[in-house]
Write a protein that holds these residues in place. Structure first.
Motif, PDB file in Angstrom:
ATOM      1  N   LYS A 190       0.821  -1.214   0.000  1.00 20.22           N
ATOM      2  CA  LYS A 190       0.000   0.000   0.000  1.00 20.22           C
ATOM      3  C   LYS A 190       0.856   1.265   0.000  1.00 20.22           C
ATOM      4  O   LYS A 190       0.431   2.292  -0.505  1.00 20.22           O
ATOM      5  N   ILE A 191       2.062   1.179   0.571  1.00 24.90           N
ATOM      6  CA  ILE A 191       2.896   2.386   0.631  1.00 24.90           C
ATOM      7  C   ILE A 191       3.322   2.840  -0.766  1.00 24.90           C
ATOM      8  O   ILE A 191       3.599   4.012  -0.961  1.00 24.90           O
ATOM      9  N   HIS A 192       3.352   1.936  -1.728  1.00 22.59           N
ATOM     10  CA  HIS A 192       3.675   2.332  -3.094  1.00 22.59           C
ATOM     11  C   HIS A 192       2.490   2.967  -3.810  1.00 22.59           C
ATOM     12  O   HIS A 192       2.666   3.655  -4.800  1.00 22.59           O
ATOM     13  N   LYS A 193       1.298   2.722  -3.311  1.00 24.28           N
ATOM     14  CA  LYS A 193       0.093   3.173  -4.005  1.00 24.28           C
ATOM     15  C   LYS A 193      -0.636   4.315  -3.307  1.00 24.28           C
ATOM     16  O   LYS A 193      -1.530   4.899  -3.888  1.00 24.28           O
ATOM     17  N   SER A 194      -0.279   4.601  -2.079  1.00 27.33           N
ATOM     18  CA  SER A 194      -1.018   5.582  -1.292  1.00 27.33           C
ATOM     19  C   SER A 194      -0.935   6.979  -1.898  1.00 27.33           C
ATOM     20  O   SER A 194       0.112   7.414  -2.363  1.00 27.33           O
ATOM     21  N   THR A 195      -2.064   7.682  -1.894  1.00 26.77           N
ATOM     22  CA  THR A 195      -2.099   9.056  -2.398  1.00 26.77           C
ATOM     23  C   THR A 195      -2.607  10.034  -1.342  1.00 26.77           C
ATOM     24  O   THR A 195      -2.960  11.153  -1.675  1.00 26.77           O
ATOM     25  N   SER A 196      -2.614   9.610  -0.075  1.00 25.14           N
ATOM     26  CA  SER A 196      -3.091  10.539   0.959  1.00 25.14           C
ATOM     27  C   SER A 196      -2.064  11.660   1.126  1.00 25.14           C
ATOM     28  O   SER A 196      -0.863  11.468   0.927  1.00 25.14           O
TER      29      SER A 196
END
Length: 182
Positions: free
Chosen positions: A121-127
């Motif tokens: 998820k850290i590669h995909k997170s946009t927050s």
């Protein structure tokens, strides 16, 4: 106040970010090979189906949602589309693939893989908070790289004698892959 030395800054940033560096590297490896396997999820059930598909122009998100309901899939739909003669629908916990000619297909039910799923998820997170933290992390990695060049000041293993050649090779190598093989 004590003068900050390159060696100390390099060491302390390295210690602070070791967990994130390993997590990014680990999830990056997984993402590089996601076409061949799904590290984020594992299959819990595969069920064969036979569906009568409408004309291709009627295969849209509304149809996919209705088909999901008929197949007793209550997940949120993520995407749908046709690829290489196969109609594919991706739900949060299910994937549906149907051959466009025969109508034969399957429903694959899956569960998120613990730890690996969260790491990826850290590669995909946009927050916003994650983007700011990632920016700070990227600047810290640049700092770690630059301060590393000053750790050995003289001798045959210094940046001035040998390190610049390795740094240049490390810069050229990805550029070759970027321009020649893509």
């Amino acid at each position: 106040m004590k003068k900050i030395k390159a060696r100390n800054l390099h060491r302390d940033l390295g210690y602070f970010y070791i967990g994130l560096i390993v997590s990014f590297a680990f999830s990056g490896l997984m993402m590089n090979h996601r076409e061949y396997w799904h590290p984020e999820k594992y299959t819990t059930e595969t069920k064969a189906i036979q569906i009568s598909l409408p004309a291709e122009e009627n295969l849209n998100e509304k149809f996919a949602e209705e088909l999901g309901k008929k197949l007793n899939i209550d997940d949120k739909i993520r995407r749908q589309g046709i690829k290489k003669g196969t109609y594919k629908i991706s739900f949060e916990n299910h994937d549906v693939e149907i051959d466009m000619k025969t109508g034969r297909g399957e429903i694959v039910s899956f569960t998120k893989t613990p730890i690996i799923s969260q790491t990826m998820k850290i590669h995909k997170s946009t927050s916003n908070w994650w983007i700011y933290y990632s920016d700070i992390f990227a600047l810290s990695l640049i700092t770690i790289a630059i301060t590393g060049t000053f750790i050995i000041k003289a001798g045959k293993f210094s940046f001035k004698s040998r390190g610049w050649k390795l740094a240049l090779a490390g810069l050229v190598f990805p550029l070759i892959f970027l321009f020649v093989f893509s």
